[in-house]
Design a protein around this motif. Structure first.
Motif, PDB file in Angstrom:
ATOM      1  N   SER A 101       0.835  -1.196   0.000  1.00  0.00           N
ATOM      2  CA  SER A 101       0.000   0.000   0.000  1.00  0.00           C
ATOM      3  C   SER A 101       0.875   1.252   0.000  1.00  0.00           C
ATOM      4  O   SER A 101       1.745   1.403   0.865  1.00  0.00           O
ATOM      5  CB  SER A 101      -0.910   0.015   1.235  1.00  0.00           C
ATOM      6  OG  SER A 101      -1.504   1.278   1.414  1.00  0.00           O
ATOM      7  N   PRO A 102       0.673   2.168  -0.950  1.00  0.00           N
ATOM      8  CA  PRO A 102       1.476   3.406  -0.970  1.00  0.00           C
ATOM      9  C   PRO A 102       1.194   4.302   0.226  1.00  0.00           C
ATOM     10  O   PRO A 102       2.023   5.120   0.604  1.00  0.00           O
ATOM     11  CB  PRO A 102       1.052   4.079  -2.280  1.00  0.00           C
ATOM     12  CG  PRO A 102      -0.297   3.523  -2.582  1.00  0.00           C
ATOM     13  CD  PRO A 102      -0.288   2.114  -2.068  1.00  0.00           C
ATOM     14  N   LYS A 103       0.035   4.118   0.864  1.00  0.00           N
ATOM     15  CA  LYS A 103      -0.337   4.962   2.000  1.00  0.00           C
ATOM     16  C   LYS A 103       0.292   4.461   3.297  1.00  0.00           C
ATOM     17  O   LYS A 103       0.852   5.238   4.073  1.00  0.00           O
ATOM     18  CB  LYS A 103      -1.856   5.002   2.135  1.00  0.00           C
ATOM     19  CG  LYS A 103      -2.343   5.897   3.270  1.00  0.00           C
ATOM     20  CD  LYS A 103      -3.865   5.955   3.313  1.00  0.00           C
ATOM     21  CE  LYS A 103      -4.343   6.877   4.427  1.00  0.00           C
ATOM     22  NZ  LYS A 103      -5.840   6.943   4.489  1.00  0.00           N
ATOM     23  N   SER A 104       0.208   3.146   3.539  1.00  0.00           N
ATOM     24  CA  SER A 104       0.699   2.600   4.808  1.00  0.00           C
ATOM     25  C   SER A 104       2.042   1.896   4.682  1.00  0.00           C
ATOM     26  O   SER A 104       2.635   1.525   5.692  1.00  0.00           O
ATOM     27  CB  SER A 104      -0.319   1.611   5.371  1.00  0.00           C
ATOM     28  OG  SER A 104      -0.457   0.493   4.504  1.00  0.00           O
ATOM     29  N   SER A 105       2.537   1.736   3.434  1.00  0.00           N
ATOM     30  CA  SER A 105       3.789   0.988   3.187  1.00  0.00           C
ATOM     31  C   SER A 105       3.707  -0.408   3.786  1.00  0.00           C
ATOM     32  O   SER A 105       4.687  -0.931   4.325  1.00  0.00           O
ATOM     33  CB  SER A 105       5.002   1.756   3.742  1.00  0.00           C
ATOM     34  OG  SER A 105       5.144   2.990   3.093  1.00  0.00           O
ATOM     35  N   THR A 106       2.528  -1.005   3.690  1.00  0.00           N
ATOM     36  CA  THR A 106       2.276  -2.324   4.270  1.00  0.00           C
ATOM     37  C   THR A 106       1.617  -3.217   3.232  1.00  0.00           C
ATOM     38  O   THR A 106       0.746  -2.762   2.485  1.00  0.00           O
ATOM     39  CB  THR A 106       1.332  -2.203   5.485  1.00  0.00           C
ATOM     40  OG1 THR A 106       1.950  -1.382   6.471  1.00  0.00           O
ATOM     41  CG2 THR A 106       1.046  -3.566   6.090  1.00  0.00           C
ATOM     42  N   PRO A 107       2.009  -4.495   3.159  1.00  0.00           N
ATOM     43  CA  PRO A 107       1.293  -5.436   2.293  1.00  0.00           C
ATOM     44  C   PRO A 107      -0.062  -5.789   2.912  1.00  0.00           C
ATOM     45  O   PRO A 107      -0.139  -6.576   3.853  1.00  0.00           O
ATOM     46  CB  PRO A 107       2.230  -6.651   2.224  1.00  0.00           C
ATOM     47  CG  PRO A 107       3.138  -6.535   3.387  1.00  0.00           C
ATOM     48  CD  PRO A 107       3.189  -5.093   3.788  1.00  0.00           C
ATOM     49  N   VAL A 108      -1.125  -5.177   2.413  1.00  0.00           N
ATOM     50  CA  VAL A 108      -2.447  -5.289   3.038  1.00  0.00           C
ATOM     51  C   VAL A 108      -3.069  -6.663   2.841  1.00  0.00           C
ATOM     52  O   VAL A 108      -3.641  -7.238   3.780  1.00  0.00           O
ATOM     53  CB  VAL A 108      -3.386  -4.196   2.482  1.00  0.00           C
ATOM     54  CG1 VAL A 108      -4.809  -4.372   3.032  1.00  0.00           C
ATOM     55  CG2 VAL A 108      -2.857  -2.811   2.842  1.00  0.00           C
ATOM     56  N   ALA A 109      -2.972  -7.212   1.634  1.00  0.00           N
ATOM     57  CA  ALA A 109      -3.612  -8.504   1.358  1.00  0.00           C
ATOM     58  C   ALA A 109      -3.122  -9.607   2.302  1.00  0.00           C
ATOM     59  O   ALA A 109      -3.934 -10.362   2.857  1.00  0.00           O
ATOM     60  CB  ALA A 109      -3.395  -8.894  -0.103  1.00  0.00           C
ATOM     61  N   PRO A 110      -1.807  -9.753   2.533  1.00  0.00           N
ATOM     62  CA  PRO A 110      -1.361 -10.766   3.495  1.00  0.00           C
ATOM     63  C   PRO A 110      -1.900 -10.527   4.903  1.00  0.00           C
ATOM     64  O   PRO A 110      -2.159 -11.488   5.637  1.00  0.00           O
ATOM     65  CB  PRO A 110       0.166 -10.628   3.465  1.00  0.00           C
ATOM     66  CG  PRO A 110       0.468 -10.102   2.106  1.00  0.00           C
ATOM     67  CD  PRO A 110      -0.659  -9.154   1.818  1.00  0.00           C
ATOM     68  N   ALA A 111      -2.067  -9.250   5.286  1.00  0.00           N
ATOM     69  CA  ALA A 111      -2.622  -8.964   6.619  1.00  0.00           C
ATOM     70  C   ALA A 111      -4.044  -9.484   6.727  1.00  0.00           C
ATOM     71  O   ALA A 111      -4.431 -10.107   7.724  1.00  0.00           O
ATOM     72  CB  ALA A 111      -2.584  -7.455   6.882  1.00  0.00           C
ATOM     73  N   VAL A 112      -4.841  -9.246   5.683  1.00  0.00           N
ATOM     74  CA  VAL A 112      -6.230  -9.713   5.690  1.00  0.00           C
ATOM     75  C   VAL A 112      -6.280 -11.242   5.668  1.00  0.00           C
ATOM     76  O   VAL A 112      -7.037 -11.864   6.422  1.00  0.00           O
ATOM     77  CB  VAL A 112      -6.998  -9.138   4.481  1.00  0.00           C
ATOM     78  CG1 VAL A 112      -8.398  -9.741   4.399  1.00  0.00           C
ATOM     79  CG2 VAL A 112      -7.075  -7.620   4.575  1.00  0.00           C
ATOM     80  N   ILE A 113      -5.444 -11.853   4.843  1.00  0.00           N
ATOM     81  CA  ILE A 113      -5.462 -13.315   4.715  1.00  0.00           C
ATOM     82  C   ILE A 113      -5.053 -13.994   6.016  1.00  0.00           C
ATOM     83  O   ILE A 113      -5.694 -14.947   6.463  1.00  0.00           O
ATOM     84  CB  ILE A 113      -4.540 -13.755   3.557  1.00  0.00           C
ATOM     85  CG1 ILE A 113      -5.174 -13.368   2.222  1.00  0.00           C
ATOM     86  CG2 ILE A 113      -4.287 -15.260   3.606  1.00  0.00           C
ATOM     87  CD1 ILE A 113      -4.287 -13.609   1.030  1.00  0.00           C
ATOM     88  N   THR A 114      -3.983 -13.513   6.642  1.00  0.00           N
ATOM     89  CA  THR A 114      -3.552 -14.139   7.903  1.00  0.00           C
ATOM     90  C   THR A 114      -4.612 -13.975   8.981  1.00  0.00           C
ATOM     91  O   THR A 114      -4.855 -14.885   9.773  1.00  0.00           O
ATOM     92  CB  THR A 114      -2.219 -13.543   8.392  1.00  0.00           C
ATOM     93  OG1 THR A 114      -2.334 -12.112   8.471  1.00  0.00           O
ATOM     94  CG2 THR A 114      -1.082 -13.913   7.451  1.00  0.00           C
ATOM     95  N   GLY A 115      -5.273 -12.803   9.006  1.00  0.00           N
ATOM     96  CA  GLY A 115      -6.338 -12.591   9.978  1.00  0.00           C
ATOM     97  C   GLY A 115      -7.510 -13.521   9.750  1.00  0.00           C
ATOM     98  O   GLY A 115      -8.023 -14.147  10.684  1.00  0.00           O
ATOM     99  N   VAL A 116      -7.943 -13.638   8.504  1.00  0.00           N
ATOM    100  CA  VAL A 116      -9.091 -14.492   8.168  1.00  0.00           C
ATOM    101  C   VAL A 116      -8.784 -15.958   8.470  1.00  0.00           C
ATOM    102  O   VAL A 116      -9.621 -16.683   9.036  1.00  0.00           O
ATOM    103  CB  VAL A 116      -9.477 -14.311   6.688  1.00  0.00           C
ATOM    104  CG1 VAL A 116     -10.486 -15.367   6.258  1.00  0.00           C
ATOM    105  CG2 VAL A 116     -10.054 -12.913   6.457  1.00  0.00           C
ATOM    106  N   LEU A 117      -7.597 -16.416   8.093  1.00  0.00           N
ATOM    107  CA  LEU A 117      -7.244 -17.822   8.329  1.00  0.00           C
ATOM    108  C   LEU A 117      -7.127 -18.129   9.824  1.00  0.00           C
ATOM    109  O   LEU A 117      -7.510 -19.218  10.270  1.00  0.00           O
ATOM    110  CB  LEU A 117      -5.940 -18.162   7.614  1.00  0.00           C
ATOM    111  CG  LEU A 117      -6.003 -18.201   6.086  1.00  0.00           C
ATOM    112  CD1 LEU A 117      -4.629 -18.501   5.500  1.00  0.00           C
ATOM    113  CD2 LEU A 117      -7.013 -19.245   5.614  1.00  0.00           C
TER     114      LEU A 117
END
Length: 524
Positions: free
Chosen positions: A367-383
């Motif tokens: 993410s250009p705003k947070s400098s964070t890979p957002v998709a992996p954050a969502v996936i790890t949370g969901v799993l």
């Protein structure tokens, strides 16, 4: 797949660290803002004395009596050897993804794939196991946290309602850590640093206050409380079961390596952070358990084996002070879960940008705003949430998740230390261009051998199907660790073969860094 050579408008201006990263074929996409303390804090919060010791002291005490504490220095020696090997790796390969990247540099592609895959699943299982720890702490502070059930279930995961409430509390924690990781590493670091400061101060004060109440001498650690009865190997059998407690605490120290691309001067800071984290945990945790057993009023109280450290503290220091320290422990559990998920996210990101995961381009997008890979954050949370929901009502969920989580870290650790040992024996490690960064020197071979032997022995011990850990009423519980680990490995192997056959597993990114010799780094 994200192209490491592509320049993006969001990339920060060049620095020595970003230039160093470019030598491995990657561009600076993550926000490099972590200093020496933040790097240490990431590893220390993952180990988290006030999480692991508070969670599993009761299990260790019930399994091996006061003498179970001897598992602590033994596991520290074994994992300390692993940490020393990792410190060498962190100084040479300061890349996000830690174990996956280290294995990629010194072993075959299939080895690094399995290291990354198994550790990703292990991190998700660990996040679930850590989150369940809220049940051990919060209901003993206030029954308001016992949402399901009542006072008889407070602090327990072994009752039906206690197990259900553990999942409810855990779900709330995972949602929180996922949101923080989506917002960005700077918020994560601030929360993590604050949590580690609270934990360090809290555990220091706790040791001092327990020491004031000492009632017996250190010889208490020689008592087995008759726990060897019923084991075919006598007390050795009980001792091996109790060692799960120490094994659960002493892993995750490699988190500083996971965050290398967000750390300033990672070649210098990451190795030190790894060693400081595991050493601080050893000293603080060992003193806490020793002084606690010397101070508790009734060393034979059954509650020590059921309610564990929270009971020891409250019965010794009183309800008011006891609750204050339990709140500190709850903070430690929070930042521990946060650190575990953060490491899992960086691991997924690192594998995805190498084209080693399905939908790699999306997973590697920062993410250009947070400098964070957002998709992996969502996936790890969901799993993690899915894993918790599958286990709702399972009264053995805590110990099963704990044992499986440890195994799924020990195997990837071996997929670094074993190839590293092979390279030492062949005279290919340390490399000629090792430089001024951390080196074991002449002790390298001995330390590496200890790391591998310990890793194999403890993995077998953890997976051994025995009623004392997994129960015996259902085969899928008794053999759960072996079956789950085998399934994860088989699925990983099939995925690797599939993407390799489709050309989806690329060669290592272009780099000016000499890497593994062709006999080890490429497949026949």
């Amino acid at each position: 797949m994200s192209n490491p050579g592509t320049t993006r408008t969001t990339a920060p201006p060049p620095t020595d660290d970003t230039t160093d990263l470019a030598r491995f074929g990657y561009q600076q996409e993550l926000h490099r803002s972590l200093g020496s303390f933040s790097s240490f804090a990431a590893g220390f919060s993952y180990i988290s004395i006030m999480t692991g010791v508070f969670q599993l002291f009761g299990f260790g005490f019930a399994s091996g009596g006061p003498a179970f504490i001897w598992t602590w220095p033994l596991v520290f020696i074994g994992q300390g050897a692993v940490a020393l090997c990792f410190a060498e790796m962190a100084g040479q390969f300061p890349l996000a993804g830690g174990v996956y990247q280290w294995s990629k540099q010194i072993a075959r592609p299939v080895t690094s794939w399995m290291a990354g895959w198994i550790m990703t699943i292990g991190a998700i299982v660990t996040a679930a196991a850590v989150a369940v720890a809220y049940q051990i702490i919060l209901p003993q502070v206030s029954l308001a946290f016992q949402i399901v059930g009542g006072g008889a279930d407070a602090g327990l995961t072994t009752t039906p309602n206690g197990a259900k409430n553990a999942i409810v509390l855990a779900l709330g924690l995972v949602v929180f850590t996922t949101i923080v990781n989506i917002v960005g590493v700077r918020l994560m670091a601030k929360i993590n640093n604050l949590g580690v400061a609270v934990e360090l101060i809290g555990v220091t004060l706790l040791i001092i206050m327990l020491a004031v109440h000492i009632k017996r001498g250190p010889q208490v650690v020689l008592h087995t409380a008759g726990t060897g009865a019923g084991h075919s190997w006598g007390y050795l059998g009980a001792f091996l079961v109790a060692s799960i407690m120490s094994a659960y605490v002493f892993y995750g120290f490699d988190t500083a390596g996971m965050l290398a691309e967000e750390t300033t001067e990672p070649r210098r800071h990451a190795p030190r952070a790894i060693l400081r984290a595991i050493t601080a945990a050893f000293l603080a945790g060992g003193l806490l358990m020793l002084v606690g057993m010397m101070a508790v009023g009734n060393i034979n109280a059954s509650e020590l084996g059921t309610l564990g450290m929270p009971y020891l503290i409250k019965s010794t220091l009183g309800t008011g002070l006891g609750d204050a320290f339990l709140v500190c422990s709850a903070i430690a559990v929070t930042v521990c879960c946060l650190a575990v998920q953060t490491a899992a996210i960086r691991l997924l990101f690192s594998m995805a940008r190498d084209g080693r995961l399905p939908f790699g381009a999306a997973l590697a997008k920062v993410s250009p705003k947070s400098s964070t890979p957002v998709a992996p954050a969502v996936i790890t949370g969901v799993l993690t949430i899915a894993l918790l929901l599958v286990n709702i009502g399972n009264q053995r969920v805590f110990y099963i998740l704990t044992s499986v989580a440890i195994i799924l870290f020990y195997i990837p650790y071996l997929l670094v230390t074993a190839p590293m040992l092979l390279r030492r024996l062949r005279g290919h490690w340390p490399r000629e261009e090792h430089g001024r960064y951390f080196s074991l020197g002449r002790w390298g071979l001995l330390v590496n051998v200890v790391a591998v032997v310990y890793g194999v022995a403890m993995t077998v011990n953890l997976a051994w199907p025995r009623a004392a850990v997994y129960g015996e009423d259902h085969w899928y519980y008794t053999w759960g660790a072996i079956v789950f680990t085998a399934a994860v490995s088989a699925i990983g192997g099939l995925l690797y073969l599939r993407y390799r056959s489709q050309g989806g597993t690329p060669q290592r990114p272009a780099t000016t860094e000499p890497v593994a010799d062709e006999g080890l780094a490429t497949e026949a």
